[in-house]
Design a protein around this motif. Structure first.
Motif, mmCIF file in Angstrom:
data_model
loop_
_atom_site.group_PDB
_atom_site.id
_atom_site.type_symbol
_atom_site.label_atom_id
_atom_site.label_comp_id
_atom_site.label_asym_id
_atom_site.label_seq_id
_atom_site.Cartn_x
_atom_site.Cartn_y
_atom_site.Cartn_z
ATOM 1 N N LEU A 15 -11.359 36.672 13.788
ATOM 2 C CA LEU A 15 -10.081 36.095 13.592
ATOM 3 C C LEU A 15 -9.760 35.977 12.223
ATOM 4 C CD1 LEU A 15 -10.996 32.633 15.433
ATOM 5 C CD2 LEU A 15 -10.228 34.896 16.460
ATOM 6 N N SER A 16 -8.442 35.876 12.097
ATOM 7 C CA SER A 16 -8.099 35.737 10.512
ATOM 8 C C SER A 16 -8.315 34.435 9.963
ATOM 9 C CB SER A 16 -6.323 35.891 10.690
ATOM 10 O OG SER A 16 -5.930 34.961 11.101
ATOM 11 N N GLY A 17 -8.212 34.423 8.584
ATOM 12 C CA GLY A 17 -8.475 33.108 8.074
ATOM 13 C C GLY A 17 -7.779 31.885 8.696
ATOM 14 N N GLY A 18 -6.440 32.036 8.892
ATOM 15 C CA GLY A 18 -5.465 30.958 9.413
ATOM 16 C C GLY A 18 -5.978 30.695 10.797
ATOM 17 N N MET A 19 -6.368 31.555 11.539
ATOM 18 C CA MET A 19 -6.999 31.247 13.064
ATOM 19 C C MET A 19 -8.348 30.257 12.862
ATOM 20 S SD MET A 19 -6.282 34.758 14.905
ATOM 21 C CE MET A 19 -4.799 35.366 15.340
ATOM 22 N N ASP A 24 -11.142 16.626 5.254
ATOM 23 C CA ASP A 24 -11.609 16.853 3.819
ATOM 24 C C ASP A 24 -11.083 18.089 3.329
ATOM 25 O OD1 ASP A 24 -12.976 16.629 1.591
ATOM 26 O OD2 ASP A 24 -14.770 17.031 2.131
ATOM 27 N N GLU A 25 -10.293 17.870 2.425
ATOM 28 C CA GLU A 25 -9.532 18.966 1.834
ATOM 29 C C GLU A 25 -9.223 20.066 2.949
ATOM 30 O OE1 GLU A 25 -8.869 19.276 -1.588
ATOM 31 O OE2 GLU A 25 -10.127 17.753 -2.330
ATOM 32 N N PRO A 26 -8.185 19.851 3.811
ATOM 33 C CA PRO A 26 -8.218 20.873 5.070
ATOM 34 C C PRO A 26 -7.477 21.994 4.608
ATOM 35 C CG PRO A 26 -6.488 18.872 4.957
ATOM 36 C CD PRO A 26 -7.326 18.593 4.066
ATOM 37 N N ASP A 61 -3.875 30.598 1.681
ATOM 38 C CA ASP A 61 -2.535 31.154 1.126
ATOM 39 C C ASP A 61 -1.637 30.016 1.619
ATOM 40 O OD1 ASP A 61 -1.781 32.112 3.601
ATOM 41 O OD2 ASP A 61 -3.046 33.892 3.200
ATOM 42 N N PRO A 62 -0.439 30.107 1.036
ATOM 43 C CA PRO A 62 0.561 29.087 1.268
ATOM 44 C C PRO A 62 1.239 29.130 2.918
ATOM 45 C CG PRO A 62 1.220 30.298 -0.680
ATOM 46 C CD PRO A 62 -0.071 30.977 -0.178
ATOM 47 N N GLN A 63 1.034 30.242 3.399
ATOM 48 C CA GLN A 63 1.517 30.438 4.711
ATOM 49 C C GLN A 63 0.500 29.997 5.711
ATOM 50 O OE1 GLN A 63 1.869 34.620 6.134
ATOM 51 N NE2 GLN A 63 2.384 34.188 8.210
ATOM 52 N N ILE A 64 -0.468 30.077 5.528
ATOM 53 C CA ILE A 64 -1.651 29.407 6.483
ATOM 54 C C ILE A 64 -1.583 27.904 6.319
ATOM 55 C CG2 ILE A 64 -3.980 29.302 6.910
ATOM 56 C CD1 ILE A 64 -4.552 32.098 6.035
ATOM 57 N N ARG A 65 -1.237 27.621 4.863
ATOM 58 C CA ARG A 65 -1.255 26.022 4.544
ATOM 59 C C ARG A 65 -0.172 25.602 5.461
ATOM 60 N NH1 ARG A 65 -1.467 25.554 -1.449
ATOM 61 N NH2 ARG A 65 -3.475 26.015 -0.954
ATOM 62 N N THR A 66 1.078 26.215 5.311
ATOM 63 C CA THR A 66 2.249 25.450 6.114
ATOM 64 C C THR A 66 1.893 25.499 7.631
ATOM 65 O OG1 THR A 66 3.612 26.665 4.455
ATOM 66 C CG2 THR A 66 4.787 25.870 6.498
ATOM 67 N N TYR A 88 -3.990 18.482 -3.501
ATOM 68 C CA TYR A 88 -2.725 19.067 -3.409
ATOM 69 C C TYR A 88 -1.558 17.948 -3.430
ATOM 70 C CZ TYR A 88 -5.075 23.400 -2.635
ATOM 71 O OH TYR A 88 -5.967 24.717 -2.784
ATOM 72 N N ILE A 89 -0.656 17.889 -4.455
ATOM 73 C CA ILE A 89 0.356 16.841 -4.277
ATOM 74 C C ILE A 89 1.176 17.154 -3.039
ATOM 75 C CG2 ILE A 89 2.278 15.808 -5.464
ATOM 76 C CD1 ILE A 89 -0.284 15.751 -7.018
ATOM 77 N N GLU A 90 1.645 18.344 -2.904
ATOM 78 C CA GLU A 90 2.435 18.777 -1.892
ATOM 79 C C GLU A 90 1.877 18.333 -0.538
ATOM 80 O OE1 GLU A 90 3.622 22.940 -1.776
ATOM 81 O OE2 GLU A 90 5.096 22.298 -0.209
ATOM 82 N N GLU A 91 0.590 18.417 -0.360
ATOM 83 C CA GLU A 91 -0.023 17.972 0.915
ATOM 84 C C GLU A 91 0.147 16.547 1.147
ATOM 85 O OE1 GLU A 91 -3.242 20.481 2.576
ATOM 86 O OE2 GLU A 91 -4.554 18.914 1.849
ATOM 87 N N ALA A 92 -0.088 15.723 0.228
ATOM 88 C CA ALA A 92 -0.001 14.549 0.556
ATOM 89 C C ALA A 92 1.411 13.858 0.760
ATOM 90 C CB ALA A 92 -0.749 13.806 -0.848
ATOM 91 N N GLU A 93 2.154 14.485 0.046
ATOM 92 C CA GLU A 93 3.681 14.117 0.127
ATOM 93 C C GLU A 93 4.150 14.491 1.451
ATOM 94 O OE1 GLU A 93 5.701 16.000 -3.018
ATOM 95 O OE2 GLU A 93 6.774 13.940 -3.878
ATOM 96 N N ARG A 94 3.888 15.764 1.860
ATOM 97 C CA ARG A 94 4.337 16.067 3.009
ATOM 98 C C ARG A 94 3.963 15.273 4.357
ATOM 99 N NH1 ARG A 94 5.653 22.257 5.115
ATOM 100 N NH2 ARG A 94 5.865 21.773 7.125
ATOM 101 N N LEU A 95 2.363 15.083 4.383
ATOM 102 C CA LEU A 95 1.879 14.532 5.656
ATOM 103 C C LEU A 95 1.420 13.081 5.592
ATOM 104 C CD1 LEU A 95 -0.699 17.594 5.785
ATOM 105 C CD2 LEU A 95 1.304 17.180 7.103
ATOM 106 N N ALA A 96 1.379 12.679 4.191
ATOM 107 C CA ALA A 96 0.788 11.153 4.402
ATOM 108 C C ALA A 96 1.708 10.018 4.438
ATOM 109 C CB ALA A 96 -0.125 10.911 3.399
ATOM 110 N N ASP A 97 1.546 9.020 5.338
ATOM 111 C CA ASP A 97 2.479 8.090 5.495
ATOM 112 C C ASP A 97 2.320 7.161 4.176
ATOM 113 O OD1 ASP A 97 3.288 8.347 8.094
ATOM 114 O OD2 ASP A 97 1.355 7.563 8.679
ATOM 115 N N GLU A 98 0.943 6.997 3.652
ATOM 116 C CA GLU A 98 0.599 6.347 2.501
ATOM 117 C C GLU A 98 -0.243 7.110 1.725
ATOM 118 O OE1 GLU A 98 -0.428 2.018 2.487
ATOM 119 O OE2 GLU A 98 -0.192 2.293 4.522
ATOM 120 N N VAL A 99 -0.179 7.093 0.315
ATOM 121 C CA VAL A 99 -1.271 7.935 -0.374
ATOM 122 C C VAL A 99 -1.945 6.767 -1.304
ATOM 123 C CG1 VAL A 99 -1.332 9.347 -2.529
ATOM 124 C CG2 VAL A 99 0.169 9.784 -0.754
#
Lengths: 296, 258
Positions: free
Chosen positions: A133-137, A157-159, A164-169, A191-202
């Motif tokens: 499998l690829s890294g993303g899979m 835990d640090e999912p 890379d950005p594509q797999i992260r998205t 990752y700030i962007e991860e928390a900003e994008r996914l979390a209801d609360e930080v």
């Protein structure tokens, strides 16, 4: 009833306090981002939630179960997605899932495997060994493995660390889907962007304790104001601007080749150079101001 | 939801199912080695030495003496070594145990499952030399059916020993000390290739507390005639397996739960 309650949690490794009086309550149906720099105590906290680390002090209650004593019962109701890929690489995708369905005592293993293969969009790769499998899979499979027993609570835990950005998205879309369905999620990240994008609360964690907690918008409003001004230029100019701005009572942080002046909208006219670039304040401003660490 | 208890059979079987799933990917090479290694030993020692230097030992044809003794060799090499290296690799490099212990599995169940799986494997491979020896003229006996059980009990003890070692060393290279200082001497004074009454008196005493020697004697008695002392030998091996099981759990708890 809260899904997670941590009160006065402490954990030392020799003289180092990895977790130092951490208090945290996560309500059901909430996605809480545990945001902190490396070494802030996030992974140790995660390990204490799964009973793989025993706290030196404090209280842990997960889904109503007292830990570490009742940790096995709590683990039966939560899913864990680790930071490191620990899939069985020679074994097929579906067998990886089936083994964990059995470990979680799922009654209909075949149905659980089908369901999670669909979540991970790996149905057509079910017979492939993981090392094909690829890294993303592989990351999607790791997430699916944590969902094989349809848990009430998911620990991430640090999912997306090191991806890379594509797999992260791609992974963010999956996690966002779970959040929308009402799964309670505790996600550690730096990752700030991860928390900003996914979390209801930080909850911002530093030196083993929670130093701030709110929705991303509330954190920004409270700690970074409305507008941030970025000033570029040679080092001596940046040093001079920084000194003047700080003397006026504003807070400044380094931002790559620039300096960022936080709450620039409150500055006296003429204080901020005309060539400054103004932008909306961000969670990154909050993170750096609170932890003193560069954001990723 | 079902209540959670200690040592749940369903959980132990689930951990073993992971081992089985992995084993299916490499069983051919393991089976090949387990079949051909005793043949090579029997040809080299049994027929080589048997036809030139030693015709028989205590009335047993030398090729059959070695063949029955090789059961213990197969058991120790397919239990202690996989337990040491396998456990260390899964714990340190593959992080497999982190994943398993995040599920509702405790260390006691994990260690028990690993021991049982290794025990079953080693008991199976331990019988290969005996099967090969049947082709070298060993007379089949009903009591030979006890051999897999003897091998299983001994393999449990050595699997637990291997897991204990894996939970005690900090680097994989340190297993060299274990193989050189423990496994090889036990293997050499087990009475596989020569009777231990040929050894100096001190080593004969040491051999009596060697579990491999006890296994060799049990296997030979199952093949050539049971003795009353066999019950005592088996009880000793069972006691060792139980003690080592608890030691392995304790060491693994210290290693895995920080």
């Amino acid at each position: 009833m809260p899904a997670i309650e941590l009160h006065g949690l402490t954990k030392h490794f020799g003289p180092i306090a990895a977790v130092d009086g951490l208090d945290l309550v996560v309500d059901e149906g909430v996605c809480l981002g545990l945001l902190g720099p490396n070494g802030a105590g996030k992974s140790t906290t995660m390990k204490m939630l799964t009973g793989q680390a025993i706290p030196d002090g404090g209280e842990i209650r997960v889904l109503g179960h007292e830990l570490p004593g009742d940790s096995k019962a709590a683990r039966a109701r939560m899913g864990v997605v680790p930071q490191l890929d620990n899939l069985d690489i020679d074994v097929t995708v579906e067998e990886n899932l089936a083994v964990f369905a059995r470990l979680y005592r799922v009654e209909d293993v075949a149905a659980a495997v089908e369901r999670t293969l669909e979540i991970a969009r790996l149905t057509d790769r079910r017979k492939d060994a993981v090392d094909k499998l690829s890294g993303g899979m592989r990351r999607r499979l790791l997430l699916a493995r944590g969902l094989v027993h349809d848990p009430e609570l998911l620990l991430l835990d640090e999912p997306t660390v090191g991806l890379d950005p594509q797999i992260r998205t791609e992974l963010w879309r999956l996690i966002d889907g779970l959040r929308s369905q009402g799964t309670t999620i505790l996600m550690s990240t730096h990752y700030i962007e991860e928390a900003e994008r996914l979390a209801d609360e930080v909850a911002v964690v530093a030196a083993g304790k929670v130093i701030a907690r709110a929705t991303p918008a509330e954190l920004i409003a409270e700690h970074a104001g409305v507008t941030t001004a970025e000033v570029y230029g040679p080092p001596d100019r940046l040093a001079r601007v920084r000194r003047e701005v700080e003397e006026a009572g504003l807070r400044v942080r380094p931002a790559g080749p620039a300096i960022a002046i936080v709450a620039a909208d409150t500055a006296d006219p003429g204080l901020i150079p005309d060539d400054a670039v103004f932008r909306a304040a961000s969670l990154e401003d909050v993170f750096v101001m609170l932890t003193g660490e560069e954001a990723e | 939801m079902k209540p959670v208890r200690r040592l749940e059979p369903v959980v132990i079987l689930a951990v073993m199912s992971r081992e089985f799933a992995n084993f299916r990917t490499f069983w051919k090479s393991t089976a090949f080695t387990s079949t051909f290694e005793p043949i090579v030993y029997l040809l080299a020692f049994g027929l080589g030495l048997g036809s030139t230097l030693v015709a028989d030992v205590d009335g047993i044809e030398y090729v059959q003496f070695v063949g029955t003794g090789l059961v213990a060799t197969a058991v120790v090499f397919s239990s202690a070594l996989p337990a040491m290296f396998g456990t260390f690799v899964k714990e340190r490099f593959q992080r497999t145990y982190d994943a398993i212990l995040a599920a509702p599995v405790d260390v006691e169940e994990l260690v028990t499952a690993e021991m049982l799986w290794i025990g079953i494997r080693a008991a199976t491979f331990g019988c290969f030399p005996l099967i090969v020896t049947l082709f070298f003229g060993l007379e089949p006996r009903l009591t030979m059916l006890l051999v897999p059980f003897y091998a299983f009990v001994t393999a449990l003890a050595f699997a637990a020993f291997g897991i204990t070692m894996a939970a005690s060393v900090s680097k994989i290279d340190q297993f060299n000390y274990v193989t050189t200082l423990v496994i090889t001497p036990l293997f050499l004074v087990a009475g596989t290739f020569f009777p231990i009454d040929q050894l100096p008196e001190g080593l004969q005493v040491v051999a009596q507390v060697n579990p491999l020697y006890q296994l060799v004697q049990l296997v030979r008695d199952a093949c050539f005639g049971m003795e009353a002392v066999d019950a005592l030998r088996l009880a000793g091996l069972l006691a060792l397996a139980i003690v080592m099981w608890r030691v392995a759990i304790r060491r693994m708890e210290k290693r895995l739960i920080i």
